[in-house]
Every structure is written in C-alpha cells, then in structure tokens.
Design a protein around this motif. Structure first.
Motif, PDB file in Angstrom:
ATOM      1  N   HIS A 108       0.832  -1.201   0.000  1.00 47.32           N
ATOM      2  CA  HIS A 108       0.000   0.000   0.000  1.00 47.32           C
ATOM      3  C   HIS A 108       0.876   1.264   0.000  1.00 47.32           C
ATOM      4  CE1 HIS A 108      -4.013   1.756   1.772  1.00 47.32           C
ATOM      5  NE2 HIS A 108      -3.589   2.422   0.715  1.00 47.32           N
ATOM      6  N   HIS A 132      -6.993  -1.955  -3.028  1.00 48.17           N
ATOM      7  CA  HIS A 132      -5.571  -2.197  -2.741  1.00 48.17           C
ATOM      8  C   HIS A 132      -5.287  -2.123  -1.236  1.00 48.17           C
ATOM      9  CE1 HIS A 132      -5.386   2.349  -3.400  1.00 48.17           C
ATOM     10  NE2 HIS A 132      -5.024   2.194  -2.139  1.00 48.17           N
ATOM     11  N   ASN A 158       0.810   2.447  -3.788  1.00 47.78           N
ATOM     12  CA  ASN A 158      -0.332   3.344  -3.896  1.00 47.78           C
ATOM     13  C   ASN A 158      -0.043   4.734  -3.363  1.00 47.78           C
ATOM     14  OD1 ASN A 158      -1.474   0.337  -3.169  1.00 47.78           O
ATOM     15  ND2 ASN A 158      -2.371   1.273  -4.976  1.00 47.78           N
ATOM     16  N   ASP A 164      -9.218   3.906   4.219  1.00 44.31           N
ATOM     17  CA  ASP A 164      -9.025   3.707   2.775  1.00 44.31           C
ATOM     18  C   ASP A 164      -9.860   2.508   2.338  1.00 44.31           C
ATOM     19  OD1 ASP A 164      -8.048   3.272   0.201  1.00 44.31           O
ATOM     20  OD2 ASP A 164      -5.970   3.704   0.749  1.00 44.31           O
ATOM     21  N   TRP A 172     -12.955   6.799   0.174  1.00 39.51           N
ATOM     22  CA  TRP A 172     -12.478   7.027   1.524  1.00 39.51           C
ATOM     23  C   TRP A 172     -13.656   7.261   2.453  1.00 39.51           C
ATOM     24  CZ3 TRP A 172      -7.280   6.879   2.631  1.00 39.51           C
ATOM     25  CH2 TRP A 172      -6.402   6.981   1.550  1.00 39.51           C
ATOM     26  N   HIS A 230      -3.639   9.404   2.107  1.00 41.51           N
ATOM     27  CA  HIS A 230      -2.841   8.227   2.470  1.00 41.51           C
ATOM     28  C   HIS A 230      -1.976   8.515   3.702  1.00 41.51           C
ATOM     29  CE1 HIS A 230      -3.803   6.234  -1.446  1.00 41.51           C
ATOM     30  NE2 HIS A 230      -3.736   5.181  -0.649  1.00 41.51           N
TER      31      HIS A 230
END
Ligand SMILES: [Fe+2]
Length: 317
Positions: free
Chosen positions: A26, A161, A30, A157, A123, A75
């Motif tokens: 992640h 992924h 990502n 998240d 999200w 993130h």
C-alpha cells in the motif's frame, strides 16, 4: 521533485490483523504511486504555457493534480490513523457523543459507510467542520470529493488495494480490523489542532457598530413559540415592486418614512426589521428605531434569507 514522501506514521509490524505485505504494498505502490503521479503532473503544469494551451488539457491536468494531491494527503492520514489499540480517548469520546449521540452510534455509522464501499472504492473520513464547529463522517471518492474546508481527522481507505491482499473480498472484516488499530491519541491531537482553526470570518459592518442582529431561524422560532414580536419588512419601495413578494403575515413599511410609522409600534415588544439582504437599509432603520427608544434589531439575512429557508411568502398585489 517539488513534493516529497513522508515517513510512514504507524509502525506496520504492530498492527493487528493487517499484514506487513499489505501495508508495504500500500505504501510503496499506492501512496508512492500517488506521489509519483503528483510530481509528474506538477512538472507538466510548471512547464505549461497556460495562455496557449487548450482548456481541455488544462482541465485534465488540474483534475489529475487535485486527485493526486488529495490521494497523497489522505494516504498520509490513513497511515497516521493506525498504530493504536482502537480505544477511544475520553476527549474524543466527549466530542463523538456531542455530535453523534454516542460513541457506538458514531462507530456504527462510520463502519456502515465502510461496509457500503466494499467492492467499490473511496475514503471514509471523520472530519472537523470549522464553519459549524462540529464533526461529520463523510465520503471522499476519487480522492477529490471532500468537503471544502473540512479537516479530516481519521481516514479509512476503501480502495481494494488497501485490503485485498489480506482480506480478499471481505471488506467488512477489513473495516473492523482497521477500527481495532485506530490510534485515538493521534486522532485527539489532530482534533485539538483542528479546533484552533478559525471559522470563516463573519461579515463585519463597521459603520453600524454593535447593532444587534438576529438570524431568520431565530426569528421563526420566536414566531412559532408565539413570542411577542413586531416583524417589519423595510425593503426600499423599488425592491418590493421588483421582487413582487412579501413574507406571509408581515407588513411592509417604507424605510424612507420611518419617523412617520414608528408611532404605530409598541416599545414594550421587541421589533425586528429587515431589508432585501441584511445590509444598509435594515440596519439604518433599526438604528433609527433604537434611537427613538425601541428594542429593535435587524434580521441579518433579509428577505432573501427568509425565502432561502423556505419560509412562507405571498405575492404582492
Ligand atoms: Fe490507498
């Protein structure tokens, strides 16, 4: 490179039920991918001749920049949201009780929003709203549909992924695992910082000093409660003829002739006057009435505010 990676906030080996492999993938693919995309788009924007570039190219790049920047920020918040034991601190519990009724109600709502995104993506954020001084659970899809001015405190998240490596299609188990790992002390720190952000500046009409105003919601509540209130529409004459409507049950008086009609009013009951939008005419009329000894205020949002809340009006003949 204009934007630089931040260190991962949570200690991934301490997370319960989320594998190192998942968190590493992640972070590297990502979060790192969003950062690489952001820097690539930023480089293109910096080199762009805006004056001679077609609108659709500018639109595409600015959209990509927004999505990539938000993906980076969210993130970072996501990784900073974990690393705890999922135990809500007492300060955060107080805030959640105030805005959601109970910690359990907040949790049910937040989890249900996460479950609902299972198989989709996006999200789930717990955000602070400086305008209203409160918390809200919100979605942010495509890294970009976030509340303007909201300050996210906790990020879940729900892109595949974030969980597929460990949970396959079982998104609900991932949501529950995430909540067990929330670092509520860190959330509380962000909540404290967010509380220091000033709300949007209120309108200041210095020329009217400390003339008291009252919102349309309060005026309606006073009327509904049967409180004695002398509510008067004092829009300029040409506004009344242009707008062709008036608040139901309210009389209109010409602000130019306040000295003539103020004798009809009682000094024993509060007076609220208003003009079209809450600027000069209503304020000046309220001041004239106060100077004459009336308990007068102006309605801050005016006739337009009356209509904006859906209060009843009638057409003028
Ligand atoms: Fe992600």
């Amino acid at each position: 490179m204009r934007y630089q990676l931040k260190q991962i906030y949570c200690r991934p080996w301490t997370l319960s039920g989320l594998s190192l492999k998942l968190i590493e993938s992640h972070y590297e693919n990502n979060y790192g991918g969003a950062m690489r995309r952001l820097n690539a788009v930023t480089g293109q924007l910096e080199a762009l001749d805006f004056a001679n570039t077609p609108g659709y190219v500018i639109n595409g790049l600015k959209r990509e920049e927004l999505a990539a920047y938000n993906s980076v920020v969210l993130h970072e918040l996501y990784f900073a949201s974990m690393g705890g034991e999922g135990k809500v601190t007492s300060a955060m519990a107080d805030a959640l009780v105030r805005d959601f009724g109970s910690v359990q109600r907040w949790r049910t709502q937040f989890s249900a929003m996460g479950y609902a995104l299972g198989g989709g993506s996006g999200w789930v954020l717990l955000s602070w709203l400086p305008r209203d001084g409160g918390l809200i659970n919100q979605y942010a899809s495509e890294h970009s549909q976030a509340i303007a001015s909201g300050i996210p405190l906790l990020a879940l998240d729900m892109y595949e992924h974030a969980y597929h490596i460990d949970f396959g299609a079982n998104a609900a188990a991932y949501v529950d695992t995430f909540l067990r790992n929330v670092d509520w002390k860190a959330v509380e720190g962000r909540f404290e910082d967010a509380g220091n952000v000033a709300p949007p500046r209120p309108l200041v009409q210095e020329e009217f000093g400390d003339l008291p105003g009252v919102g349309v919601e309060d005026v309606r509540a006073m009327l509904a409660a049967g409180q004695p209130l002398q509510l008067i529409d004092t829009r300029p004459k040409y506004f009344v003829s242009r707008q062709q409507d008036i608040a139901e049950g309210v009389v209109w008086r010409d602000p130019e002739r306040v000295a003539e009609w103020m004798g009809e009013l009682s000094k024993e009951k509060p007076v609220v006057v208003y003009c079209a939008y809450g600027f000069h005419v209503g304020c000046r009329t309220a001041i004239a009435l106060r100077d004459a000894g009336f308990d007068a205020r102006y309605m801050t949002v005016g006739h337009s505010g009356w209509k904006a809340v859906g209060a009843p009006i009638r057409m003028t003949p």
